[in-house]
Design an enzyme around this catalytic site. Structure first.
Site, PDB file in Angstrom:
ATOM      1  N   PHE A  31       0.819  -1.214   0.000  1.00 46.48           N
ATOM      2  CA  PHE A  31       0.000   0.000   0.000  1.00 46.48           C
ATOM      3  C   PHE A  31       0.861   1.275   0.000  1.00 46.48           C
ATOM      4  O   PHE A  31       0.771   2.108  -0.910  1.00 46.48           O
ATOM      5  CB  PHE A  31      -0.922  -0.079   1.231  1.00 46.48           C
ATOM      6  CG  PHE A  31      -1.610   1.199   1.612  1.00 46.48           C
ATOM      7  CD1 PHE A  31      -2.257   1.986   0.665  1.00 46.48           C
ATOM      8  CD2 PHE A  31      -1.637   1.604   2.947  1.00 46.48           C
ATOM      9  CE1 PHE A  31      -2.896   3.165   1.042  1.00 46.48           C
ATOM     10  CE2 PHE A  31      -2.277   2.762   3.327  1.00 46.48           C
ATOM     11  CZ  PHE A  31      -2.898   3.548   2.369  1.00 46.48           C
ATOM     12  N   ASN A  74       8.194  -9.523  -2.014  1.00 46.68           N
ATOM     13  CA  ASN A  74       7.959 -10.972  -2.144  1.00 46.68           C
ATOM     14  C   ASN A  74       6.468 -11.305  -2.169  1.00 46.68           C
ATOM     15  O   ASN A  74       6.097 -12.470  -2.106  1.00 46.68           O
ATOM     16  CB  ASN A  74       8.659 -11.744  -1.012  1.00 46.68           C
ATOM     17  CG  ASN A  74       8.023 -11.457   0.343  1.00 46.68           C
ATOM     18  OD1 ASN A  74       7.183 -10.565   0.473  1.00 46.68           O
ATOM     19  ND2 ASN A  74       8.430 -12.207   1.354  1.00 46.68           N
ATOM     20  N   THR A  92       2.239  -9.731   1.611  1.00 43.88           N
ATOM     21  CA  THR A  92       0.963  -9.020   1.800  1.00 43.88           C
ATOM     22  C   THR A  92       0.736  -7.992   0.684  1.00 43.88           C
ATOM     23  O   THR A  92      -0.272  -7.287   0.704  1.00 43.88           O
ATOM     24  CB  THR A  92       0.910  -8.296   3.180  1.00 43.88           C
ATOM     25  OG1 THR A  92       2.104  -7.513   3.347  1.00 43.88           O
ATOM     26  CG2 THR A  92       0.774  -9.287   4.311  1.00 43.88           C
ATOM     27  N   THR A  94      12.016 -10.372   8.485  1.00 44.67           N
ATOM     28  CA  THR A  94      12.078  -9.262   7.525  1.00 44.67           C
ATOM     29  C   THR A  94      12.640  -8.010   8.197  1.00 44.67           C
ATOM     30  O   THR A  94      13.490  -7.311   7.639  1.00 44.67           O
ATOM     31  CB  THR A  94      10.673  -8.971   6.952  1.00 44.67           C
ATOM     32  OG1 THR A  94      10.203 -10.158   6.301  1.00 44.67           O
ATOM     33  CG2 THR A  94      10.694  -7.841   5.941  1.00 44.67           C
ATOM     34  N   TYR A 146       5.579  -8.382  15.532  1.00 50.78           N
ATOM     35  CA  TYR A 146       5.564  -7.130  14.763  1.00 50.78           C
ATOM     36  C   TYR A 146       6.295  -6.028  15.527  1.00 50.78           C
ATOM     37  O   TYR A 146       7.208  -5.374  15.006  1.00 50.78           O
ATOM     38  CB  TYR A 146       4.117  -6.728  14.475  1.00 50.78           C
ATOM     39  CG  TYR A 146       3.971  -5.527  13.552  1.00 50.78           C
ATOM     40  CD1 TYR A 146       4.421  -5.579  12.235  1.00 50.78           C
ATOM     41  CD2 TYR A 146       3.381  -4.346  14.004  1.00 50.78           C
ATOM     42  CE1 TYR A 146       4.292  -4.484  11.397  1.00 50.78           C
ATOM     43  CE2 TYR A 146       3.238  -3.251  13.167  1.00 50.78           C
ATOM     44  CZ  TYR A 146       3.693  -3.324  11.866  1.00 50.78           C
ATOM     45  OH  TYR A 146       3.567  -2.223  11.035  1.00 50.78           O
ATOM     46  N   LYS A 180      10.140  -4.593  14.691  1.00 46.81           N
ATOM     47  CA  LYS A 180      10.380  -3.198  14.300  1.00 46.81           C
ATOM     48  C   LYS A 180      11.378  -2.533  15.251  1.00 46.81           C
ATOM     49  O   LYS A 180      12.221  -1.737  14.812  1.00 46.81           O
ATOM     50  CB  LYS A 180       9.059  -2.418  14.306  1.00 46.81           C
ATOM     51  CG  LYS A 180       8.102  -2.823  13.184  1.00 46.81           C
ATOM     52  CD  LYS A 180       8.620  -2.399  11.820  1.00 46.81           C
ATOM     53  CE  LYS A 180       7.567  -2.585  10.734  1.00 46.81           C
ATOM     54  NZ  LYS A 180       8.065  -2.239   9.402  1.00 46.81           N
ATOM     55  N   THR A 199      -2.508   4.772   8.654  1.00 46.06           N
ATOM     56  CA  THR A 199      -2.598   5.458   7.364  1.00 46.06           C
ATOM     57  C   THR A 199      -3.675   4.771   6.531  1.00 46.06           C
ATOM     58  O   THR A 199      -3.867   3.559   6.637  1.00 46.06           O
ATOM     59  CB  THR A 199      -1.240   5.381   6.644  1.00 46.06           C
ATOM     60  OG1 THR A 199      -0.222   5.844   7.539  1.00 46.06           O
ATOM     61  CG2 THR A 199      -1.218   6.233   5.393  1.00 46.06           C
ATOM     62  N   ARG A 223      -7.329  -3.972   7.635  1.00 48.95           N
ATOM     63  CA  ARG A 223      -7.192  -2.788   8.471  1.00 48.95           C
ATOM     64  C   ARG A 223      -8.514  -2.016   8.499  1.00 48.95           C
ATOM     65  O   ARG A 223      -9.367  -2.190   7.629  1.00 48.95           O
ATOM     66  CB  ARG A 223      -5.997  -1.960   8.008  1.00 48.95           C
ATOM     67  CG  ARG A 223      -4.701  -2.653   8.440  1.00 48.95           C
ATOM     68  CD  ARG A 223      -3.459  -1.964   7.960  1.00 48.95           C
ATOM     69  NE  ARG A 223      -3.139  -2.265   6.574  1.00 48.95           N
ATOM     70  CZ  ARG A 223      -1.980  -1.954   5.992  1.00 48.95           C
ATOM     71  NH1 ARG A 223      -1.052  -1.345   6.669  1.00 48.95           N
ATOM     72  NH2 ARG A 223      -1.760  -2.275   4.731  1.00 48.95           N
TER      73      ARG A 223
HETATM   74  P1  NAD Z   1       1.661  -3.624   3.034  1.00 52.33           P
HETATM   75  O1  NAD Z   1       1.471  -4.950   3.688  1.00 52.33           O
HETATM   76  O2  NAD Z   1       0.652  -3.184   2.052  1.00 52.33           O
HETATM   77  O3  NAD Z   1       3.112  -3.532   2.367  1.00 52.33           O
HETATM   78  C1  NAD Z   1       4.251  -4.184   2.885  1.00 52.33           C
HETATM   79  C2  NAD Z   1       4.940  -4.853   1.706  1.00 52.33           C
HETATM   80  O4  NAD Z   1       6.131  -5.530   2.143  1.00 52.33           O
HETATM   81  C3  NAD Z   1       4.051  -5.914   1.044  1.00 52.33           C
HETATM   82  O5  NAD Z   1       3.969  -5.657  -0.336  1.00 52.33           O
HETATM   83  C4  NAD Z   1       4.779  -7.222   1.334  1.00 52.33           C
HETATM   84  O6  NAD Z   1       4.557  -8.202   0.348  1.00 52.33           O
HETATM   85  C5  NAD Z   1       6.218  -6.745   1.411  1.00 52.33           C
HETATM   86  N1  NAD Z   1       7.098  -7.672   2.143  1.00 52.33           N
HETATM   87  C6  NAD Z   1       6.856  -8.268   3.331  1.00 52.33           C
HETATM   88  N2  NAD Z   1       7.905  -9.032   3.684  1.00 52.33           N
HETATM   89  C7  NAD Z   1       8.832  -8.926   2.690  1.00 52.33           C
HETATM   90  C8  NAD Z   1      10.109  -9.497   2.465  1.00 52.33           C
HETATM   91  N3  NAD Z   1      10.675 -10.337   3.360  1.00 52.33           N
HETATM   92  N4  NAD Z   1      10.767  -9.186   1.325  1.00 52.33           N
HETATM   93  C9  NAD Z   1      10.209  -8.341   0.418  1.00 52.33           C
HETATM   94  N5  NAD Z   1       8.993  -7.765   0.576  1.00 52.33           N
HETATM   95  C10 NAD Z   1       8.307  -8.058   1.703  1.00 52.33           C
HETATM   96  O7  NAD Z   1       1.789  -2.573   4.225  1.00 52.33           O
HETATM   97  P2  NAD Z   1       1.932  -0.985   4.135  1.00 52.33           P
HETATM   98  O8  NAD Z   1       0.756  -0.411   4.798  1.00 52.33           O
HETATM   99  O9  NAD Z   1       2.282  -0.574   2.778  1.00 52.33           O
HETATM  100  O10 NAD Z   1       3.169  -0.760   5.114  1.00 52.33           O
HETATM  101  C11 NAD Z   1       4.475  -0.438   4.622  1.00 52.33           C
HETATM  102  C12 NAD Z   1       5.419  -0.327   5.813  1.00 52.33           C
HETATM  103  O11 NAD Z   1       4.957   0.696   6.696  1.00 52.33           O
HETATM  104  C13 NAD Z   1       5.500  -1.605   6.634  1.00 52.33           C
HETATM  105  O12 NAD Z   1       6.825  -1.813   7.038  1.00 52.33           O
HETATM  106  C14 NAD Z   1       4.624  -1.320   7.828  1.00 52.33           C
HETATM  107  O13 NAD Z   1       5.056  -2.029   8.976  1.00 52.33           O
HETATM  108  C15 NAD Z   1       4.787   0.175   8.002  1.00 52.33           C
HETATM  109  N6  NAD Z   1       3.610   0.788   8.633  1.00 52.33           N
HETATM  110  C16 NAD Z   1       2.444   0.971   7.942  1.00 52.33           C
HETATM  111  C17 NAD Z   1       1.345   1.539   8.575  1.00 52.33           C
HETATM  112  C18 NAD Z   1       0.020   1.806   7.856  1.00 52.33           C
HETATM  113  O14 NAD Z   1      -0.928   2.307   8.479  1.00 52.33           O
HETATM  114  N7  NAD Z   1      -0.095   1.522   6.570  1.00 52.33           N
HETATM  115  C19 NAD Z   1       1.428   1.897   9.925  1.00 52.33           C
HETATM  116  C20 NAD Z   1       2.618   1.654  10.596  1.00 52.33           C
HETATM  117  C21 NAD Z   1       3.714   1.128   9.939  1.00 52.33           C
END
Ligand code: NAD
Length: 330
Positions: free
Chosen positions: A19, A40, A43, A104, A157, A161, A187, A198
């Site tokens: 996302f 990969n 998600t 990760t 998680y 982090k 977000t 979410r």
């Molecule tokens: P998301 O799940 O849509 O995107 C995360 C991406 O990481 C996915 O495309 C997934 O396939 C990829 N991924 C996971 N493990 C991997 C690996 N070992 N190698 C390669 N790719 C891998 O989530 P998001 O909302 O886009 O979040 C992005 C980042 O921001 C994340 O690290 C998340 O923890 C952090 N975050 C997001 C939010 C939010 O509200 N969206 C809030 C806090 C933190």
């Protein structure tokens, strides 16, 4: 781009099929920057990558950042900026993908820090508000060390982090790397999958399907919500103007309870529907509220109100849902 010519920049976005990664990559590509995404698909979504593939300066590699052998190929490329957004997300996924979250954020982060060192690239690690655990002070400044249960159900998680943050700062100091950390609060916005568990997309999908919307606990827990366009502004601001080895909160300014969010979503979308209160499947945090003074001092501001953002996201969500159905039926 304020400080660099776009043509001098080659960015690596890890988690680029997700996302936030897709929204960030699109913004960079629109500015003429060359972007390599790796993911990969744990998600993330292939449809997100397909959308970015129309940009000539975009390249995608399917790759697990926790796999050191696969990451060797990244050592042969040169980057000016690395955004490490890769991590499986979603609280329900912790029980399923907890080990992947830990690996990760730890080994994956180490592999990308090696790439950053090799390229002498600026490096940004996407951490989370969950690094504060179940906070005891409101709002949470970056100096707050948090209240985290290291062996609790959310720990894969949260502690993953926190490890990623520690490693990022350690490498920054040891190797004089230009690193920074962002703690991202909730977000929402275009690009969220209709299947995303979410809270905002889940409210949309259940109301559209005329199913009761699950609210975990009593709905009095507070959150802040930030539109993804404002979040991307924050990532770019911290990458460009943030101080090395510092942490920056990025999140919405106003607190709202989950019940109030439900009322807002119903009012803005015009959808009627009820909520069903369910026991949380893991210990929920009773509140989250970022102190954003530090990122505001860099010039960042939240620009999109929650009501406007929800309205726009709902339109986009409907279009994405229709596209999904056409894709499945056509
Ligand atoms: P998301 O799940 O849509 O995107 C995360 C991406 O990481 C996915 O495309 C997934 O396939 C990829 N991924 C996971 N493990 C991997 C690996 N070992 N190698 C390669 N790719 C891998 O989530 P998001 O909302 O886009 O979040 C992005 C980042 O921001 C994340 O690290 C998340 O923890 C952090 N975050 C997001 C939010 C939010 O509200 N969206 C809030 C806090 C933190």
């Amino acid at each position: 781009m304020n400080t660099y010519e776009a043509k001098e920049i080659r960015c690596l976005v890890a988690g680029g099929a997700g996302f936030l990664g897709t929204n960030l990559a699109r913004r960079l590509l629109e500015q003429g920057v060359s972007v390599d995404c790796v993911d990969n698909f744990s998600t993330g979504r292939k449809a997100n990558v397909a959308d970015l593939a129309r940009y000539p300066n975009f390249r995608f590699t399917k790759l697990d950042i926790a796999d050191s052998g696969s990451c060797n190929r990244l050592l042969r490329r040169r980057y000016s900026h690395i955004y490490n957004l890769a991590c499986p997300t979603g609280v329900p996924n912790i029980a399923l993908l907890g080990e992947e979250m830990l690996m990760t954020s730890s080994l994956g982060s180490l592999n990308l820090l090696k790439v950053a060192r090799r390229s002498n690239a600026r490096y940004l690690f996407a951490s989370t508000a969950e690094a504060y655990g179940d906070p005891e002070i409101f709002p949470q400044p970056e100096s707050y060390v948090g209240k985290v249960d290291p062996v609790g159900p959310r720990s894969p998680y949260e502690e993953g982090k926190r490890f990623g943050e520690a490693l990022t700062c350690f490498w920054g100091r040891k190797y004089d790397l230009n690193v920074r950390i962002v703690r991202i609060f909730n977000t929402y916005g275009p690009g969220m999958s209709p299947e995303d568990k979410r809270v905002v997309p889940q409210m949309f999908s259940h109301l559209i399907a005329q199913q009761p919307v699950p609210i975990y606990g009593d709905g009095a827990q507070t959150r802040t919500f930030l539109h993804v366009d404002d979040l991307v502004d924050g990532l770019l601001t911290v990458m460009e103007r943030g101080v090395s080895a510092e942490v920056y909160n990025i999140g919405g300014v106003d607190q709202i309870t989950i019940c109030e969010l439900f009322e807002l979503v119903r009012a803005v979308t015009g959808l009627s529907g009820s909520a069903v209160f369910e026991k949380h499947f893991t210990a929920d945090h009773h509140g989250r509220w970022p102190d954003t003074a530090k990122i505001q001092a860099l010039g960042w501001r939240q620009r999109i109100s929650l009501a406007d953002g929800i309205r726009q996201s709902y339109r986009n969500f409907l279009a994405a849902t229709e596209t999904c159905h056409i894709g499945m039926n056509g």
